[in-house]
Structure formats: C-alpha cells, structure tokens
Design an enzyme around this catalytic site. Sequence first.
Site, PDB file in Angstrom:
ATOM      1  CG  HIS A  68      -1.841  -1.187   1.271  1.00 45.60           C
ATOM      2  ND1 HIS A  68      -3.043  -1.283   0.609  1.00 45.60           N
ATOM      3  CD2 HIS A  68      -1.665  -2.369   1.927  1.00 45.60           C
ATOM      4  CE1 HIS A  68      -3.588  -2.463   0.854  1.00 45.60           C
ATOM      5  NE2 HIS A  68      -2.763  -3.142   1.641  1.00 45.60           N
TER       6      HIS A  68
ATOM      7  CB  SER B 172      15.283  19.079 -16.367  1.00 48.07           C
ATOM      8  OG  SER B 172      14.488  20.253 -16.478  1.00 48.07           O
TER       9      SER B 172
END
Length: 449
Positions: free
Chosen positions: A150, A275
């Site tokens: 989870h 980037s």
Amino acid sequence: MAIHPVEFRYGTPEMRVIWEAENKLQKMLDVEAALAQAEGELGIIPAEAASEIVRKASTEFVTLERVNEIERDTKHDIASLVKALAEQCEGDAGEYVHFGATSNDIVDTSNSLLLRDSISVLRDKLTRVLEVLLALADENRDRVCIGRTHGQHALPTTYGMKFAIWADEIHRQLERLDACSERLCVGMMTGAVGTTAALGEEGLEVHERVSEILGLRPVLISNQVVQRDNHAEFIMVLANIATTLDKIALEIRNLQRTEIMEVGEKFDPEKQVGSSTMPHKMNPITAERICGIARVIRSYVVAALENNPLWHERDLTNSSSERIILPEACILTDYILKLTLDVLCNLVFYPENIKRNLEFTGGLIMAERLMAELTRRGMGRQTAYAAVRQCAIEASRTGRSLRDVVLERSEIMDYLTVEDLEEIMNPETYIGSARRMVERVLEESQKWL
C-alpha cells in the site's frame, strides 16, 4: 519522409527489417512460389511453368515500385502482385500464377511467415531478459531491503526476491509466447470460402504441401481467413509481456524517487541532460518510456478482438486494422524488451539508502516479528498483537524507536531479555525463506534455458 515514430525513434533494426514493405512483398512472393511448386509437383500446372514462377518470385524481378504502380489502377494489392509476377514470367508461365488461390491465402500465409520471424526475435530478447533477471536474483539474494505494501513500509525482503519474482513471470511469458506461436503460425491455401473448390480433388494436398514447403503447419479448417482468435491471442500475449515490463519499469521508477533512491537507471553526468531547466535532474526516462509504450501495446488488444467477428465467410474489416496493429505490436514489444535490457544491465544500487530506508521507521517494521516471538514465548497471540500495537502507536506519536518504547513495557519485557529484543529488532535477520525461495527459482530455471 518518415512520419511514424516506429520508423525513426521506437524500434530495433532486426524487427523493423521484418516488417519493411520489401520484405513483406518477398514473403507474399514466397507463398506464390510455394503454391506454384506444389501445383507443379501434383501436375495441376505444367512443371516448366511452376519452375519459372518459382524463379521469378523474387523482389529482384517483382519490384515494390511496379506493384504499387499497378495498384494505383487496380486498387487491389494482391491482384497487383499477381500481375507484376505474371508479367515477369517467360512463355505462358504467367498464366498459371495464383491458380486456385484467393488473395487472403497469400496474405494470411505470408503474415504467418512474418510473425514467425518476429516471434523468433521476441523470444531471443525475452530469454535474455530472463537470464539477466536470474543473474540479478543470484547476485542480490542477500541484499535486504524494505518491502512495501500500500505504498508503506511493511516488512524486510530482499532484492533477490524482487528479481526472482520477475524472472519467474518472464518465464511464464515465454511459455505463453511459445504456446500461441503454435496456433498462430499456420499456412492456408483453401480458396475463396475455405473449400479448396478451385483446386478440385487435389485441393487439400495443395494446401498441405504449400504449408510444408514454407515450414508451416497447415491450418486444420478455415473459411477465407485463418480465424482471428489466434491473432487476438498473440496480441494479448504481447500486451501481457508489455505489462510485465511495465511492472518492472514502474518499480524501478518508484525506487528511484528522490526520497527512496535505492536503485536507479545509469546516468551519464558528462553528457546526459535530465531537464532543460532544472540542472540537478536525473530522470528515469528509459523506464518511463517502457511504461508509456506498454500502454500503446495494450490498446491493440481491443482492435485484435474486434477483428475476430467477421461477416459470413469473411469481410475486409480486419485487414486495415491488422496492417497497423501486427507490425506495431511486434516492433514496439521488441523495442521495450531492448529498453528493459538496457535498464537491467546498467542498474545502479545505492546501499546506503537501502540501509537508511530499512531503519527509517525506527523499528516499526519489526512489530510483526516482536508479536510472533511473544506468542512463541507464551503470550496469547491477540494479547501480543494488542500490546505491540500500543507500543507502535506510541513510537509513531512520539518519534521514538519501537525498541525504546518496548523497553519500558514490563508486560512485554517479562518475556524477553534485552539481548532478545536487540535480535528481534534486527531487520537483516528477518527475511524468512526469502533466500531459499530465490534458490528455488534459480534451480528451476535450469529447466527453462
């Protein structure tokens, strides 16, 4: 001018060459040659005509340019191929080209040849992925890390377990690919509605001999098409393979998150740019590309299933769809297999971060072990669960370690010594049968390769 990304960005040379127009044309000519050879052997057409057709059934004589030129008038690709081949044959041999066949006999059988070659390329790369995963499982069988459920820290596991689980799944994908290949790669020479009527009493012999010449299994029964459940199954297998690669890449992407950073793609700081505006970025771009392309491959499943229900003995609705989905599914699946190999073969581990993450919760991940040990020493399981849960809540609330909180609880320490607690709180020794499970996969893999 190249337009589609599979032409210039996504794909490998060894798979692209299979689906290039000239190779597709050659495969169709191979089927026409096999038909002529079979009919010549059975005395259906003159042996001399058969030999001439076989000799001229090559892109050396039948060019793509000429077929396309004829098709501009005929608006029919196979009729254009037949005319282009016939006009290259000497004497009256051209009169016997395509005798007894329908267009889709050529299309479906040549597609089987293309798909057989494609599956061979896919299988080679899948096998290589399996080998790399097995090696990683072996090398990392003792590399303990935090397991997450989870999205939250759960219990210790090992990187060997992760890789072995993926290897086992890749092996199943290989089995699926092999199984569907047997059904998919078939030959068909059964005429307009599948009855071989135009070939007379020798129809089934021609059908079987053509397949034999081409190294294919003759389809047991068909109408004008090989039934498309086979093609749908193949596309679903490719989508399944792509999804496994997606899963592997997704896990690596998550493990490369800044706050986790346990493993990551190799990054070349001298040349690579993460980037255009953020100089610090080192993004998992290859894994992201795998995940993105896997979505496209899965989308082909719907079209493949829609191609199965055709009108009566056949309509043409599957044709345009398959011209897109068959080559693209093969090319893209092969490409992300190649990308997966690139990622796995250059995977970078960050041991200090793996250790940091194991210790991140201050021992909360050892709560199960503490509960189990208390139960083994005589405390009731439900009582032990409640006691440890209270300690875990207190540790989370105060920011203290679970060990320190437990040391203050006499109802727990009555069952333990300090030395016992120290051992219980050691995540490196709480991996259960993880090592043996990895060894089982490695042992079983000797049968796979």
